[in-house]
Write an enzyme that holds these catalytic residues in place. Sequence first.
Site, short mmCIF file in Angstrom:
data_model
loop_
_atom_site.label_atom_id
_atom_site.label_comp_id
_atom_site.label_asym_id
_atom_site.label_seq_id
_atom_site.Cartn_x
_atom_site.Cartn_y
_atom_site.Cartn_z
N ARG A 37 0.65 -1.24 -0.03
CA ARG A 37 0.33 -0.10 -0.07
C ARG A 37 0.89 1.25 -0.21
NH1 ARG A 37 -4.85 -2.21 3.85
NH2 ARG A 37 -6.12 -2.66 2.00
N LYS A 197 -20.44 -15.91 0.82
CA LYS A 197 -21.96 -15.57 0.96
C LYS A 197 -22.76 -15.12 -0.39
CE LYS A 197 -22.09 -13.76 5.72
NZ LYS A 197 -21.70 -12.50 6.10
N GLY A 344 -10.77 -8.45 -1.38
CA GLY A 344 -9.55 -8.95 -0.37
C GLY A 344 -9.05 -10.31 -0.35
N GLY A 367 -13.76 -3.48 0.17
CA GLY A 367 -14.92 -2.84 -0.01
C GLY A 367 -15.38 -2.09 -1.10
P1 ADP Z 1 -13.43 -11.49 -1.37
O1 ADP Z 1 -12.94 -11.08 -0.13
O2 ADP Z 1 -12.40 -11.56 -2.50
O3 ADP Z 1 -14.42 -10.46 -1.80
P2 ADP Z 1 -15.24 -13.35 -0.09
O4 ADP Z 1 -14.62 -12.82 1.22
O5 ADP Z 1 -16.44 -13.21 -0.63
O6 ADP Z 1 -14.12 -12.80 -1.38
O7 ADP Z 1 -14.94 -14.74 -0.07
C1 ADP Z 1 -13.94 -15.53 0.57
C2 ADP Z 1 -14.10 -16.69 1.61
O8 ADP Z 1 -15.04 -17.82 0.81
C3 ADP Z 1 -13.17 -17.48 1.87
O9 ADP Z 1 -12.99 -17.29 3.25
C4 ADP Z 1 -13.45 -18.87 1.39
O10 ADP Z 1 -12.86 -19.80 2.17
C5 ADP Z 1 -14.91 -18.95 1.10
N1 ADP Z 1 -15.15 -20.23 0.31
C6 ADP Z 1 -14.99 -20.00 -0.87
N2 ADP Z 1 -15.67 -21.17 -1.42
C7 ADP Z 1 -16.46 -21.81 -0.39
C8 ADP Z 1 -17.08 -22.90 0.00
N3 ADP Z 1 -17.34 -23.81 -1.08
N4 ADP Z 1 -17.73 -23.09 1.16
C9 ADP Z 1 -17.37 -22.24 2.10
N5 ADP Z 1 -16.74 -21.06 2.00
C10 ADP Z 1 -16.22 -20.84 0.79
MG MG Z 2 -13.42 -11.57 1.96
#
Ligand code: ADP
Ligand code: MG
Length: 387
Positions: A37, A197, A344, A367
């Site tokens: 960063r 989610k 992230g 975010g």
């Molecule tokens: P980002 O931070 O890139 O926006 P998210 O926070 O939405 O991504 O998603 C990341 C999380 O999703 C990770 O902690 C990962 O372990 C979880 N994840 C991915 N696939 C699955 C799955 N099939 N079941 C449960 N958790 C999952």
């Molecule tokens: Mg995340």
Amino acid sequence: MKRTIRDLKNIEGKRVLLRCDFNVPLDNYGDILDDTRITAELPTIDYLLKQKVKLIVCSHLGRPKGYDKYLSMFPIAVYLMKHFPNKVKFCNKVVGNEVNVAIEKMKPGEMIVLENLRFDEGEEKNSPEFVAKLARLADIYVDDAFGVTHRKHASNYGVALKLPNAIGFLIEKELNVFQKVFEHTDHPFVAIFGGAKVSDKLNLINNVLDKADAIIIGGGMAYTFLQAQGINIGDSIVSLDQVDNAKDILEKAKEKNIKILLPVDHVALVGGRAKKVKQLEKGMVGLDIGRKTIKLFTQEIMQAKQIIWNGPLGKYEDSRFKKGTMKIARAVAKSQAYSIVGGGDSVSAVKESGVADKINHLSTGGGASLKLMEGKVLPAIEVIDTL
Ligand code: ADP
Ligand code: MG
């Protein structure tokens, strides 16, 4: 078009308040564990110093409740002192008399680093008093803290309303990249979504429904969609309250002739062990996409001219379930497509895959990146003057 620092003329000798995102990980000795960063901000700082402004640099660091010696900006000031020898001073206050005096003494082409903005409770509250104190420090405000542009804090939203302003190179790049993808779209445009989610991410899918040619859905998100299709998902993660929305999306995509690709096989946790399965049943938790799915997704990715990706395709933190995400990262890197990865976890997964340098843009705003992907307006950018 937002005014950028390149559009600021005759600024020599002016006091410029630059809001950075120097929210870097530190250990208990104040050693910086990852300087990404800071290095990302050096071009903006360098440019402004060359314009011979009096540069006042501020940032938040962590989530302090009042003063916290472990979250001082001092280590960051030291880093900058090494990078810009004899040009950097540190002030151990955020606003107030000591800061005013220190700024009085500055020469053009020098910079001062202020203490952690969040040591003042007015920062996150966007309190008028704190905004006024910050605004009094400078003649011009520059925002380059992309990671907090989705927040209305004193040091970005509040102060931008009080001073002539502009964005720095980092924010400019983020805006340009997303504008290119959504307004001058190259086809085929493939969007890849995953993560845990669905509820937080449905807006992302809705935003690309008019633009993408194919939408790949993996990770935990996929199971809500598979459930919507009446497929057995065993004990995998699912957002039951979103199943109807998932059905809607599947239907809309069909009407618009947009392909939606979902997993056709899985790596599941079964009795405490990772197992490859074609169909999920009770007692099985789908935690990664399977081999056939990787192949299916890769074929689509290899035809793309443009890709956006948010959300890992499996529980990549666990080595038993990271293959899908790593393979897809390599496919995106190998494709001829202009590629953006945001979020992230997604960015750290891509870095782990070793192909980060072959992705066109890693949007590091967390975010804020997601909001841009959703096509939303970021409040702290909205208040910056347009040309
Ligand atoms: P980002 O931070 O890139 O926006 P998210 O926070 O939405 O991504 O998603 C990341 C999380 O999703 C990770 O902690 C990962 O372990 C979880 N994840 C991915 N696939 C699955 C799955 N099939 N079941 C449960 N958790 C999952
Ligand atoms: Mg995340």
